[in-house]
Design an enzyme around this catalytic site. Structure first.
Site, PDB file in Angstrom:
ATOM      1  N   ASN A 114       2.751  43.908 102.923  1.00  0.00           N
ATOM      2  CA  ASN A 114       2.866  44.445 101.557  1.00  0.00           C
ATOM      3  C   ASN A 114       3.891  43.716 100.684  1.00  0.00           C
ATOM      4  O   ASN A 114       3.701  43.617  99.477  1.00  0.00           O
ATOM      5  CB  ASN A 114       3.120  45.956 101.594  1.00  0.00           C
ATOM      6  N   GLY A 187       6.303  47.046 110.177  1.00  0.00           N
ATOM      7  CA  GLY A 187       4.890  47.427 110.149  1.00  0.00           C
ATOM      8  C   GLY A 187       4.703  48.906 110.393  1.00  0.00           C
ATOM      9  O   GLY A 187       5.611  49.718 110.158  1.00  0.00           O
ATOM     10  N   SER A 188       3.533  49.241 110.904  1.00  0.00           N
ATOM     11  CA  SER A 188       3.156  50.653 111.029  1.00  0.00           C
ATOM     12  C   SER A 188       3.744  51.292 112.295  1.00  0.00           C
ATOM     13  O   SER A 188       4.116  50.593 113.244  1.00  0.00           O
ATOM     14  CB  SER A 188       1.636  50.762 111.059  1.00  0.00           C
ATOM     15  N   GLU A 209      11.126  48.302 111.846  1.00  0.00           N
ATOM     16  CA  GLU A 209      11.150  48.778 110.457  1.00  0.00           C
ATOM     17  C   GLU A 209       9.778  49.375 110.189  1.00  0.00           C
ATOM     18  O   GLU A 209       8.815  48.649 109.932  1.00  0.00           O
ATOM     19  CB  GLU A 209      11.435  47.605 109.508  1.00  0.00           C
ATOM     20  N   CYS A 243       6.698  50.530 101.408  1.00  0.00           N
ATOM     21  CA  CYS A 243       7.048  51.443 102.501  1.00  0.00           C
ATOM     22  C   CYS A 243       7.991  52.551 102.039  1.00  0.00           C
ATOM     23  O   CYS A 243       7.978  53.640 102.601  1.00  0.00           O
ATOM     24  CB  CYS A 243       7.658  50.676 103.653  1.00  0.00           C
ATOM     25  N   GLU A 331       0.782  58.607 105.921  1.00  0.00           N
ATOM     26  CA  GLU A 331       1.423  57.835 104.848  1.00  0.00           C
ATOM     27  C   GLU A 331       0.326  57.330 103.900  1.00  0.00           C
ATOM     28  O   GLU A 331      -0.716  56.840 104.338  1.00  0.00           O
ATOM     29  CB  GLU A 331       2.135  56.642 105.506  1.00  0.00           C
TER      30      GLU A 331
HETATM   31  P1  NAD Z   1       0.747  46.699 110.824  1.00  0.00           P
HETATM   32  O1  NAD Z   1       1.515  47.472 111.835  1.00  0.00           O
HETATM   33  O2  NAD Z   1      -0.731  46.827 110.810  1.00  0.00           O
HETATM   34  O3  NAD Z   1       1.022  45.121 111.005  1.00  0.00           O
HETATM   35  C1  NAD Z   1       2.326  44.590 111.078  1.00  0.00           C
HETATM   36  C2  NAD Z   1       2.323  43.319 111.919  1.00  0.00           C
HETATM   37  O4  NAD Z   1       1.899  43.639 113.241  1.00  0.00           O
HETATM   38  C3  NAD Z   1       1.381  42.220 111.421  1.00  0.00           C
HETATM   39  O5  NAD Z   1       2.067  40.991 111.507  1.00  0.00           O
HETATM   40  C4  NAD Z   1       0.206  42.283 112.365  1.00  0.00           C
HETATM   41  O6  NAD Z   1      -0.396  41.030 112.582  1.00  0.00           O
HETATM   42  C5  NAD Z   1       0.825  42.793 113.657  1.00  0.00           C
HETATM   43  N1  NAD Z   1      -0.083  43.623 114.439  1.00  0.00           N
HETATM   44  C6  NAD Z   1      -1.042  44.468 113.968  1.00  0.00           C
HETATM   45  N2  NAD Z   1      -1.673  45.088 114.985  1.00  0.00           N
HETATM   46  C7  NAD Z   1      -1.097  44.627 116.118  1.00  0.00           C
HETATM   47  C8  NAD Z   1      -1.309  44.880 117.518  1.00  0.00           C
HETATM   48  N3  NAD Z   1      -2.252  45.728 117.942  1.00  0.00           N
HETATM   49  N4  NAD Z   1      -0.533  44.227 118.398  1.00  0.00           N
HETATM   50  C9  NAD Z   1       0.405  43.353 117.999  1.00  0.00           C
HETATM   51  N5  NAD Z   1       0.637  43.066 116.702  1.00  0.00           N
HETATM   52  C10 NAD Z   1      -0.092  43.689 115.778  1.00  0.00           C
HETATM   53  O7  NAD Z   1       1.404  47.071 109.436  1.00  0.00           O
HETATM   54  P2  NAD Z   1       0.988  46.593 107.988  1.00  0.00           P
HETATM   55  O8  NAD Z   1      -0.360  47.150 107.668  1.00  0.00           O
HETATM   56  O9  NAD Z   1       1.212  45.123 107.838  1.00  0.00           O
HETATM   57  O10 NAD Z   1       2.102  47.326 107.109  1.00  0.00           O
HETATM   58  C11 NAD Z   1       1.990  48.643 106.709  1.00  0.00           C
HETATM   59  C12 NAD Z   1       2.943  49.558 107.430  1.00  0.00           C
HETATM   60  O11 NAD Z   1       4.212  48.943 107.528  1.00  0.00           O
HETATM   61  C13 NAD Z   1       3.185  50.866 106.692  1.00  0.00           C
HETATM   62  O12 NAD Z   1       3.269  51.897 107.632  1.00  0.00           O
HETATM   63  C14 NAD Z   1       4.528  50.660 106.035  1.00  0.00           C
HETATM   64  O13 NAD Z   1       5.242  51.832 105.754  1.00  0.00           O
HETATM   65  C15 NAD Z   1       5.232  49.820 107.035  1.00  0.00           C
HETATM   66  N6  NAD Z   1       6.253  49.020 106.396  1.00  0.00           N
HETATM   67  C16 NAD Z   1       7.550  49.269 106.705  1.00  0.00           C
HETATM   68  C17 NAD Z   1       8.531  48.548 106.093  1.00  0.00           C
HETATM   69  C18 NAD Z   1       9.988  48.765 106.390  1.00  0.00           C
HETATM   70  O14 NAD Z   1      10.794  47.948 105.957  1.00  0.00           O
HETATM   71  N7  NAD Z   1      10.363  49.812 107.099  1.00  0.00           N
HETATM   72  C19 NAD Z   1       8.204  47.570 105.162  1.00  0.00           C
HETATM   73  C20 NAD Z   1       6.868  47.351 104.889  1.00  0.00           C
HETATM   74  C21 NAD Z   1       5.900  48.067 105.520  1.00  0.00           C
END
Ligand code: NAD
Length: 454
Positions: A114, A187-188, A209, A243, A331
């Site tokens: 994002n 990420g998530s 995070e 996020c 979320e």
């Molecule tokens: P995501 O968890 O889908 O992906 C994040 C990363 O993980 C990517 O690089 C992806 O390639 C990798 N990934 C995805 N699935 C995986 C798996 N099964 N095994 C290993 N790696 C995998 O998250 P997203 O869609 O990129 O981001 C959205 C989420 O991130 C939301 O929940 C948001 O709140 C959170 N977020 C948090 C912050 C923070 O600073 N706390 C910042 C931005 C986003």
């Protein structure tokens, strides 16, 4: 070269102790800033092609944050890396105690989509400042942005020090099979759990995070106009794909109607629509469909007319929402703002506390009692009073979650600390060693020890 070979090379490079030299870290941080500055046009173009993110928002929410982090690290890294004195107890005198920050080693940074530049590069900057070598795996979802970062970093840095690998689940899974000295993941929540499990196999420390539902609580005594202005900006920035965006609003019922009118005014004034080059697209069809599905037509106060072809969802306000509604189950991560009401602050706090600990919490109020109660009774990562999102910009504040919203934090000095081990050392001279702790033990020695230690 495969992943293992690159990581082996990074370990070898780390073991040369080159990254322990502060001037090396400063030189590499400055190199990063120069590379980004020189290629700003490409950075703007890539992110615009990925999800129509404007130059204005890319500068304010991505590049300026990266530049600030670099400048701060360059000016402070010498101080941050210094050995710090600690006090020494009576039993160890005339010894000295101190703490030495040392880099973890070879680290893996995994980014989210994002804010693809800053969520990948700010942790990398912190890792470089701390003296680590870095493997960065940006999110594959904004593919042009990921390719641009890979190109710029891999062409300008030695891969034995800083390397970007592109890829999605498979590539990340392969990387996670290798032992790193630290993993920093954004990420998530579900993927955060996968990362944590993978790290546990190697006893690798993690920073996670993550996300969650961040509330905005608004009491009846606020300046309604200013509250709406700040909330609309924080929510619809990046089309709500933030996020720490206020996920939902809990407003005291007495002022709900006036608040909704003020929100409407600021949304209309912002002119977020398909033709507005400054309003970001939804990142992909999957997220577009997920968000559209959250909109209950019967509860639309404003917006709701989604444009699938352009992947644009206008700011959508849902009224009379209940915690049992679909939009309140996960979320949102998009431009939909559910508005719920409360009568008393105790009721609002209880409702927030029924959900997982949020990444952020915002309270808009003039009441010092309410402020105190919210800060005291709700556990959250970070937040703001009478504002939204802006706490993120203060490098003096550690940024991170708690509970389901994450583990650990970064930004500024906190980022340096996140990639450092704090080595504790007690140093003694040779010239004296009291016999009191040594055998043969005696009642006299024990009595004396008890008197000294307490
Ligand atoms: P995501 O968890 O889908 O992906 C994040 C990363 O993980 C990517 O690089 C992806 O390639 C990798 N990934 C995805 N699935 C995986 C798996 N099964 N095994 C290993 N790696 C995998 O998250 P997203 O869609 O990129 O981001 C959205 C989420 O991130 C939301 O929940 C948001 O709140 C959170 N977020 C948090 C912050 C923070 O600073 N706390 C910042 C931005 C986003």
């Amino acid at each position: 070269m495969n992943y293992q070979e690159v990581i082996d090379q990074q370990r070898q490079f780390f073991n040369t102790n080159t990254t322990k030299d502060i001037s090396f870290r400063i030189k590499e941080l400055k190199r990063l800033k120069n590379v980004l500055k020189k290629n700003e046009a490409l950075l703007y173009d890539s992110i615009y092609k990925d999800f129509k993110k404007s130059e204005f928002e890319t500068y304010t929410t991505e590049l300026s944050i990266i530049y600030n982090e670099i400048d701060l690290a360059v000016s402070k890294v010498k101080k941050w890396s210094r050995k710090k004195k600690a006090s020494t107890g009576l039993t160890n005198l005339p010894g000295k105690s101190y703490i030495i920050p040392e880099p973890y080693g070879t680290v893996l940074v995994i980014g989210a989509w994002n804010y693809p530049y800053q969520l990948s590069l700010c942790p990398a900057i912190a890792a470089i400042a701390a003296g680590c070598t870095v493997v960065l795996k940006p999110s594959e979802v904004p593919s042009r942005t990921a390719a641009t970062m890979a190109k710029l970093i891999n062409e300008n840095f030695d891969g034995a020090f800083f390397k970007v690998f592109e890829g999605g689940v498979k590539e990340t899974t392969d990387l996670l099979n290798i032992k790193f000295d630290k993993i920093f993941f954004t990420g998530s929540v579900p993927v955060g759990k996968i990362i944590y499990q993978a790290a546990a196999k190697h006893l690798t420390p993690v920073t996670l995070e993550l996300g969650g539902k961040s509330p905005a609580i608004i009491t009846k005594d606020v300046n309604i106009d200013m509250t709406a202005k700040r909330l609309v900006w924080g929510k619809f920035l990046n089309a709500g794909q933030t996020c720490i965006a206020p996920d939902y609003v809990l407003v005291q019922s007495d002022i709900k109607d006036k608040f909704l009118l003020a929100v409407k005014k600021y949304i209309e004034r912002s002119d977020y629509n398909v033709d507005n080059q400054n309003y970001t697209q939804i990142i992909n069809d999957k997220n577009f469909d997920r968000l559209k599905d959250m909109i209950d037509d019967d509860k639309i106060y404003l917006g709701g007319d989604c444009n699938k072809e352009e992947r644009i969802i206008p700011p959508t306000i849902l009224n009379d929402v209940e915690f049992s509604d679909k939009v309140m189950q996960d979320e949102i991560f998009g431009p939909i703002l559910p508005v719920l009401t409360f009568e008393t602050i105790n009721e609002a706090i209880k409702k927030v506390n029924n959900l997982a600990k949020p990444l952020s919490c915002y309270v808009f109020t003039k009441s010092s009692v309410v402020k105190k109660k919210v800060l005291n009774e709700i556990s959250f990562g970070g937040g703001a009073i009478n504002d939204a999102v802006m706490h993120f910009t203060e490098h003096t504040l550690p940024f991170g979650g708690v509970g389901d919203s994450g583990i650990g934090s970064y930004h500024g000095k906190y980022g340096f600390d996140t990639f450092s081990h704090f080595k504790s050392v007690l140093q003694k001279p040779f010239w004296i060693e009291p016999n009191i702790k040594y055998a043969p033990y005696s009642p006299g020695k024990l009595k004396l020890l008890k008197r000294i230690i307490g």
